[in-house]
Design a protein around this motif. Structure first.
Motif, short mmCIF file in Angstrom:
data_model
loop_
_atom_site.label_atom_id
_atom_site.label_comp_id
_atom_site.label_asym_id
_atom_site.label_seq_id
_atom_site.Cartn_x
_atom_site.Cartn_y
_atom_site.Cartn_z
N SER A 124 -6.82 4.53 -1.22
CA SER A 124 -7.24 3.43 -0.61
C SER A 124 -8.23 2.97 -1.44
O SER A 124 -8.28 1.51 -1.48
CB SER A 124 -7.74 3.73 0.71
N TYR A 160 -6.71 0.30 6.35
CA TYR A 160 -6.49 -0.45 5.32
C TYR A 160 -6.41 -1.87 6.00
O TYR A 160 -5.55 -2.04 6.91
CB TYR A 160 -5.53 -0.06 4.08
N ILE A 165 -6.83 6.48 7.98
CA ILE A 165 -7.28 5.69 6.93
C ILE A 165 -7.07 4.21 7.54
O ILE A 165 -5.46 4.01 7.95
CB ILE A 165 -6.68 5.71 5.77
N PHE A 209 0.93 -1.33 -0.01
CA PHE A 209 0.15 0.17 -0.10
C PHE A 209 0.65 1.15 0.06
O PHE A 209 0.68 2.21 -0.83
CB PHE A 209 -0.99 -0.09 1.14
N HIS A 221 -11.23 -0.74 2.97
CA HIS A 221 -10.50 0.20 3.76
C HIS A 221 -11.64 1.05 4.65
O HIS A 221 -12.92 0.99 4.20
CB HIS A 221 -9.63 1.08 3.07
#
Length: 518
Positions: A117, A158, A156, A66, A132
């Motif tokens: 995301s 994830y 965020i 990511f 996410h």
């Protein structure tokens, strides 16, 4: 049917294998699993214990990339995410949420991270990996109560996989054995006998007895990571150009009760500093990695005081709960590719010998397939969508193990197969159900199983790479180690002197991992 170590060594000289794999980490184990599955006679040799090197010293995270994803490396990210998803499906890996705090000074802002995301989710569209989550400032701080909240605007979350690295490697090797492969740890390749046209023999030393053996194969694969070129260079023209660049990565293992976070966390990059992760694993928290050049002895890689200070300083910059050296259970260090996507498969100009470099857990299957396609072309079905680790319990199983033991095995190792195999192992001998020392979690049968089925030959093989107690127990399992050594002695025939030597050997390993703390 599995063979004992003595049986393999007795017959090794009379066998000419289709392929010999040198290196018992995740890449070597994956290659051995794939070749044995299609019926090729396979021998795997490891100088130390299985997954001795980097394959037991990771952050336990199956990372799809990511934070490395950019417009320039979308294709590599697609590969990594696909491999992560495949590995999570085939193994017992579970999902883990990773919270990424967003700050006012961040480059991409909330909208940019949301867009990134969402695209990352898209790569896992047909998998079971969760999508996410977006966190408000308050929600992010609830998950990270000790986070210094100046300039935090949102978060965020994830999802990646979480995996016991050395357990996964061991399960791969056990499946390879079921398929007919021979596997040997503490078997060091010392030399090659060769002509101008072929490698006639591999000379190896049994590091337990000191005896020398010979064997041969049609093809040889060296998948020993940073060690690989040392071995290939024994041969003429065995030093290859364009090598993968390896670096030393160090992690801290900290008592999870000290750090008040409810999620795994990735801390924002500062300049060229690599991402630092806080990964929740069992009852511990893993912090790392550092990235550092290393030119020392590859068999003795340990943390240094500057690496410890670096990771502690980063943590204490972001969190109000001060962590110092007294809170560290242990450290782990290993060699890893600077860029995991930098995969090289070198073929010797004269011999059927191949050196594999690069990759990691989320790329292990890709690296193995690329290697086998280079050796054999496309006559075999190297790709498989079958699960090789069971995650469901058959209600018809007649359990002789205590419920507490079964729950421990499944919750701690995330391996239903281990619980089932141990249950079968203990059925014929009720004395194997007796606890080791005062630890109700560990029956005597588990120690015997580790020796007879999983090839553990030293105390640290069990404490470090099978039970993982050096990483999860506050005392690194020191008190229990004495009882386990006594149990091992009953199966391996150790005398009192050998028992004391094994305990000292393990305590020395603990000190080496912790010496940088003092």
């Amino acid at each position: 049917m599995r063979k004992s170590r003595a049986e393999i060594l007795f017959n090794i000289g009379s066998n000419r294998y289709d392929i010999i794999v040198i290196g018992g980490g995740v890449i070597g184990a994956t290659i051995a699993f794939k070749t044995s599955r299609v019926g090729l006679s396979t021998l795997l040799l490891e100088k130390h214990d299985f997954s001795y090197g980097a394959s037991s010293r990771t952050a336990k995270m199956l990372n799809g990339g990511f934070h490395d994803m950019t417009a320039k490396n979308i294709i590599p990210t697609v590969y990594k995410v696909r491999e992560r998803n495949n590995l999570m499906y085939k193994s017992s890996a579970s999902q883990i949420g990773i919270l990424y705090p967003l700050y006012e000074y961040g480059k991409s802002g909330i909208f940019g991270q949301e867009l990134k995301s969402s695209f990352y989710d898209l790569l896992s569209l047909f998998s079971s990996v969760k999508r996410h989550k977006s966190h408000s400032r308050n929600s992010a701080l609830e998950c990270l109560p000790d986070l210094i909240n100046n300039d935090v605007i949102a978060g965020i979350e994830y999802y990646e996989g979480i995996l016991d690295d050395s357990r996964y490697v061991m399960e791969l090797l056990l499946k390879a054995e079921e398929n007919g492969a021979d596997i040997l740890n503490y078997a060091e390749v010392k030399a090659f006998e060769y002509t101008n046209k072929e490698i006639q023999k591999i000379i190896l030393s049994d590091r337990i007895t000191g005896k020398i053996y010979e064997t041969s194969a049609k093809n040889i694969v060296i998948s020993a990571g940073a060690w690989g070129h040392q071995l290939s260079s024994i041969l003429p023209n065995g030093s290859f150009d364009n090598k993968v660049q390896y670096v030393k990565g160090t992690h801290l293992i900290i008592n999870g009760d000290i750090i008040h976070v409810n999620k795994s966390v990735v801390l924002p990059k500062i300049k060229d500093r690599p991402n630092v992760f806080l990964t929740k694993w069992k009852d511990s928290m893993i912090i790392g990695p550092t990235i550092k050049k290393y030119n020392g002895n590859l068999d003795c890689i340990y943390s240094t005081s500057d690496e410890i200070e670096y990771l502690l300083d980063i943590y204490n910059t972001y969190f109000s709960s001060i962590v110092n050296k007294n809170h560290i259970i242990t450290t782990q260090s290993g060699m890893m590719p600077l860029n995991p996507m930098d995969i090289k498969i070198h073929s010797h100009p004269n011999y059927k010998l191949f050196v594999v470099e690069g990759g990691n857990f989320t790329l292990s299957s890709l690296v193995a397939v690329k290697t086998l396609l280079k050796i054999y072309g496309k006559p075999y079905k190297w790709f498989s969508v079958k699960k090789f680790m069971n995650n469901k319990i058959d209600k018809k199983i007649e359990w002789v193990l205590k419920k507490e033991t079964v729950d421990f095995l499944i919750n701690y190792f995330h391996s239903v197969d281990l619980a089932i195999r141990l249950n079968e192992f203990c059925k014929s001998d009720s004395s194997l159900l007796v606890s080791v020392g005062l630890d109700e979690r560990i029956p005597r049968g588990l120690i015997k199983y580790f020796i007879e089925v999983e090839h553990a030959l030293h105390l640290d093989d069990i404490m470090i790479r099978r039970l993982r107690f050096i990483l999860t127990e506050n005392d690194c399992g020191t008190l229990l180690a004495e009882h386990i050594a006594e149990e091992m002695a009953k199966t391996l025939g150790w005398n009192q002197k050998q028992i004391e030597w094994e305990i000292k050997r393990y305590r020395t390993e603990i000190k080496r991992a912790r010496v940088s703390l003092y």
